[in-house]
Design a protein around this motif. Structure first.
Motif, short mmCIF file in Angstrom:
data_model
loop_
_atom_site.label_atom_id
_atom_site.label_comp_id
_atom_site.label_asym_id
_atom_site.label_seq_id
_atom_site.Cartn_x
_atom_site.Cartn_y
_atom_site.Cartn_z
N ILE A 1 0.84 -1.20 0.00
CA ILE A 1 0.00 0.00 0.00
C ILE A 1 0.87 1.25 0.00
O ILE A 1 0.60 2.22 -0.73
CB ILE A 1 -0.97 -0.01 1.20
N GLN A 2 1.94 1.25 0.79
CA GLN A 2 2.84 2.41 0.84
C GLN A 2 3.54 2.62 -0.51
O GLN A 2 3.71 3.76 -0.94
CB GLN A 2 3.87 2.23 1.96
N ILE A 3 3.90 1.54 -1.17
CA ILE A 3 4.51 1.67 -2.50
C ILE A 3 3.48 2.22 -3.48
O ILE A 3 3.78 3.13 -4.26
CB ILE A 3 5.08 0.32 -2.98
N GLN A 4 2.27 1.71 -3.42
CA GLN A 4 1.21 2.20 -4.30
C GLN A 4 0.97 3.69 -4.09
O GLN A 4 0.78 4.44 -5.04
CB GLN A 4 -0.08 1.42 -4.09
N ILE B 1 4.18 5.72 -5.71
CA ILE B 1 4.42 5.75 -7.16
C ILE B 1 3.45 6.71 -7.82
O ILE B 1 2.37 6.97 -7.32
CB ILE B 1 4.32 4.34 -7.80
N LYS B 2 3.84 7.23 -8.96
CA LYS B 2 3.01 8.19 -9.68
C LYS B 2 2.38 7.55 -10.92
O LYS B 2 1.98 8.22 -11.84
CB LYS B 2 3.88 9.39 -10.12
N THR B 3 2.30 6.25 -10.91
CA THR B 3 1.82 5.49 -12.06
C THR B 3 0.45 4.90 -11.75
O THR B 3 0.17 4.55 -10.60
CB THR B 3 2.82 4.34 -12.35
N LYS B 4 -0.39 4.74 -12.77
CA LYS B 4 -1.70 4.14 -12.58
C LYS B 4 -1.53 2.71 -12.08
O LYS B 4 -0.82 1.91 -12.67
CB LYS B 4 -2.51 4.15 -13.87
N SER B 5 -2.22 2.42 -10.97
CA SER B 5 -2.08 1.09 -10.38
C SER B 5 -3.44 0.60 -9.89
O SER B 5 -4.40 1.36 -9.78
CB SER B 5 -1.08 1.13 -9.22
N VAL B 6 -3.47 -0.69 -9.57
CA VAL B 6 -4.67 -1.31 -9.03
C VAL B 6 -4.24 -2.32 -7.97
O VAL B 6 -3.19 -2.93 -8.08
CB VAL B 6 -5.51 -1.97 -10.16
N PHE B 7 -5.05 -2.44 -6.90
CA PHE B 7 -4.72 -3.31 -5.78
C PHE B 7 -5.84 -4.33 -5.60
O PHE B 7 -7.01 -3.96 -5.49
CB PHE B 7 -4.59 -2.46 -4.50
N PHE B 8 -5.47 -5.61 -5.60
CA PHE B 8 -6.44 -6.68 -5.39
C PHE B 8 -6.08 -7.43 -4.11
O PHE B 8 -4.98 -7.95 -3.99
CB PHE B 8 -6.43 -7.68 -6.56
N ASP B 9 -7.01 -7.48 -3.16
CA ASP B 9 -6.83 -8.23 -1.92
C ASP B 9 -7.63 -9.52 -2.05
O ASP B 9 -8.86 -9.51 -1.97
CB ASP B 9 -7.33 -7.40 -0.73
N LEU B 10 -6.93 -10.63 -2.26
CA LEU B 10 -7.62 -11.89 -2.51
C LEU B 10 -8.18 -12.54 -1.25
O LEU B 10 -8.81 -13.58 -1.33
CB LEU B 10 -6.70 -12.85 -3.26
N GLU B 11 -7.97 -11.91 -0.08
CA GLU B 11 -8.66 -12.39 1.12
C GLU B 11 -10.08 -11.83 1.17
O GLU B 11 -10.90 -12.33 1.94
CB GLU B 11 -7.89 -12.01 2.39
#
Length: 149
Positions: free
Chosen positions: A36-39, A42-52
Motif C-alpha cells: 500500500i505504501q509503494i502504491q 508511485i506516480k503510475t496508474k495502479s490497481v490493488f487486489f486483496d484476494l482475502e
C-alpha cells in the motif's frame, strides 16, 4: 501510526526493475502495508487486489486466459495482488503478463504480489519464473524499527 520499514526503500527501488516482486513472510508482518505504501508513493496508474476479500476473490474465479485478460484490461501499469496463493495458476498468469510486456514494452505491467503461506506460495509458483522475479522475505519488526516508532 506507520512504522518506516528498513526494507521499504529496497522494495520501492524494485519499481524500476523489470521483474515481478514477490513479498513472502508470516501473517501480520506488514506485507500488505508495504505494498500500500509503494502504491501511494508511485506516480503510475495502479490497481490493488486483496484476494482475502471474498468479493475480489470471486471476481478472480475465471480460467487462466480470462484472468490474464482481466488483469491486462485494468489499464494499470502496476498491479498489486495481496495473498496471491489463493490464485489458481499464479505462476502461469505472472509469466504470461511478464513475457507479454517483454515482447511489447508499451504493454509492460509491473506486478507486486504478497502471500503469507510460504509452502502454499511455493506450490503455486510451480512454473519457473527464473529471471522474472525478485523475492523478498518480510520479517516482523526489528528492534530498531520499533525504537524509531
Amino acid at each position: 501510526m506507520r512504522v518506516k520499514r528498513d526494507i521499504f526503500e529496497e522494495i520501492y527501488q524494485e519499481f524500476d526493475q523489470n521483474e515481478i516482486c514477490i513479498l513472502m513472510g508470516p501473517r501480520q508482518v506488514g506485507k500488505s502495508t508495504l505494498m500500500i505504501q509503494i502504491q501511494e508513493k508511485i506516480k503510475t496508474k495502479s490497481v490493488f487486489f486483496d484476494l482475502e476479500d471474498p468479493l475480489t476473490l470471486a471476481e478472480f474465479n475465471l480460467d487462466t486466459a480470462g484472468l490474464i485478460q482481466k488483469l491486462k484490461n485494468t489499464n494499470a501499469k502496476v498491479i498489486f495482488i495481496d495473498e496471491f496463493h489463493y490464485l489458481e495458476n499464479a505462476s502461469k498468469i505472472f509469466k504470461s503478463i511478464f513475457d507479454n510486456g517483454a515482447r511489447n514494452p508499451k504493454e509492460k505491467i509491473k506486478i507486486y504480489a504478497s502471500g503469507s503461506s510460504s509452502i502454499e506460495m511455493h506450490k503455486h509458483l510451480k512454473e519457473s519464473l527464473a529471471g522474472r522475479k525478485n523475492t523478498y522475505q518480510i520479517f516482523p519488526l526489528a528492534f530498531l524499527e520499533i525504537k524509531r516508532a
